[in-house]
Scaffold this motif. Structure first.
Motif, PDB file in Angstrom:
ATOM      1  N   VAL A   1       0.864  -1.174   0.000  1.00 24.43           N
ATOM      2  CA  VAL A   1       0.000   0.000   0.000  1.00 24.43           C
ATOM      3  C   VAL A   1       0.908   1.234   0.000  1.00 24.43           C
ATOM      4  O   VAL A   1       1.849   1.324   0.787  1.00 24.43           O
ATOM      5  N   VAL A   2       0.623   2.162  -0.919  1.00 28.87           N
ATOM      6  CA  VAL A   2       1.441   3.364  -1.088  1.00 28.87           C
ATOM      7  C   VAL A   2       0.548   4.590  -0.936  1.00 28.87           C
ATOM      8  O   VAL A   2      -0.508   4.673  -1.564  1.00 28.87           O
ATOM      9  N   ASP A   3       0.977   5.542  -0.107  1.00 27.89           N
ATOM     10  CA  ASP A   3       0.259   6.802   0.073  1.00 27.89           C
ATOM     11  C   ASP A   3       0.761   7.767  -0.999  1.00 27.89           C
ATOM     12  O   ASP A   3       1.957   8.053  -1.076  1.00 27.89           O
ATOM     13  N   MET A   4      -0.156   8.253  -1.847  1.00 28.67           N
ATOM     14  CA  MET A   4       0.229   9.133  -2.942  1.00 28.67           C
ATOM     15  C   MET A   4      -0.518  10.454  -2.836  1.00 28.67           C
ATOM     16  O   MET A   4      -1.714  10.472  -2.531  1.00 28.67           O
ATOM     17  N   ASN A   5       0.177  11.581  -3.118  1.00 25.03           N
ATOM     18  CA  ASN A   5      -0.387  12.910  -2.882  1.00 25.03           C
ATOM     19  C   ASN A   5      -1.400  13.350  -3.926  1.00 25.03           C
ATOM     20  O   ASN A   5      -2.116  14.310  -3.727  1.00 25.03           O
ATOM     21  N   GLY A   6      -1.429  12.693  -5.072  1.00 24.27           N
ATOM     22  CA  GLY A   6      -2.439  13.018  -6.067  1.00 24.27           C
ATOM     23  C   GLY A   6      -2.075  14.126  -7.028  1.00 24.27           C
ATOM     24  O   GLY A   6      -2.779  14.354  -7.991  1.00 24.27           O
ATOM     25  N   SER A   7      -0.975  14.825  -6.792  1.00 26.85           N
ATOM     26  CA  SER A   7      -0.621  15.876  -7.737  1.00 26.85           C
ATOM     27  C   SER A   7       0.625  15.526  -8.550  1.00 26.85           C
ATOM     28  O   SER A   7       0.651  15.731  -9.753  1.00 26.85           O
ATOM     29  N   SER A   8       1.639  14.998  -7.886  1.00 29.01           N
ATOM     30  CA  SER A   8       2.882  14.727  -8.605  1.00 29.01           C
ATOM     31  C   SER A   8       3.512  13.375  -8.284  1.00 29.01           C
ATOM     32  O   SER A   8       4.475  12.988  -8.926  1.00 29.01           O
ATOM     33  N   ASP A   9       3.010  12.667  -7.289  1.00 30.55           N
ATOM     34  CA  ASP A   9       3.594  11.371  -6.948  1.00 30.55           C
ATOM     35  C   ASP A   9       3.423  10.383  -8.083  1.00 30.55           C
ATOM     36  O   ASP A   9       2.391  10.363  -8.761  1.00 30.55           O
ATOM     37  N   TYR A  10       4.437   9.554  -8.289  1.00 27.79           N
ATOM     38  CA  TYR A  10       4.352   8.486  -9.289  1.00 27.79           C
ATOM     39  C   TYR A  10       5.055   7.245  -8.747  1.00 27.79           C
ATOM     40  O   TYR A  10       5.943   7.331  -7.893  1.00 27.79           O
TER      41      TYR A  10
END
Length: 188
Positions: free
Chosen positions: A142-151
């Motif tokens: 499970v990876v927490d991603m910020n939604g704007s620039s995370d890849y």
């Protein structure tokens, strides 16, 4: 049974709670409607013929270039990168089919997930005592991603006793053996 048509439902007080139904009730989405959870989502695999050649003992980006689905056009088949543009926690998974040049050549194989270019998961299988030719590695997290620039990206490494190796592509025998996917499980 009636129909309610509206564009917005809000609680009476700020930061209040809106409850739909009671315990045990079930809500059904209309055909074509989609829930905001589990999206964005994608799965892609290493397509084509001949597999992906990899240099010995070198961390290499997996070229999962054939999409099975991509709900929000968040996976790029030229950079092999998932950039969801929607914040949340994502279940990320990958699978790599390794092949050494010949029997008894495979010493170790690795699977990596990288977030914004940095390792967030590394798995290793060591065959130094009993070398083999083929091996299949799976990984998930499970990876927490910020939604704007995370890849997030999938990487591989193979260590052989002679020559180099390859990642096996989708063909009649291996059917998407090397693949990569993700989907949102919790909103921001």
């Amino acid at each position: 049974m009636g129909t309610i048509k509206t564009t917005n439902i809000e609680p009476i007080a700020n930061n209040g709670t809106v409850t739909l139904g009671s315990s045990g009730d079930q809500f059904t989405l209309a055909t074509g409607a989609k829930s905001s959870f589990l999206y964005p989502a994608f799965e892609a695999y290493l397509g084509g013929s001949g597999g992906q050649a990899v240099s010995d003992n070198t961390v290499t980006l997996v070229q999962a270039n054939t999409e099975v689905y991509d709900t929000d056009s968040a996976y790029d088949t030229s950079t092999y990168r998932f950039t969801p543009q929607t914040a949340g926690k994502y279940f990320v998974y990958g699978s790599i089919q390794y092949e050494a040049g010949s029997n008894d050549d495979l010493i170790e194989d690795y699977l990596y997930f990288k977030l914004n270019g940095s390792n967030i998961l590394e798995t290793q299988t060591d065959f130094s005592n009993v070398k083999i030719r083929l091996h299949h590695v799976n990984g998930s997290m499970v990876v927490d991603m910020n939604g704007s620039s995370d890849y997030v990206e999938l990487y591989a490494r193979i260590n052989t006793s002679s020559g180099s190796g390859q990642l096996l592509e989708s063909n009649t025998q291996y059917k998407r053996a090397t693949h990569f996917g993700a989907y949102r499980i919790i909103g921001a």
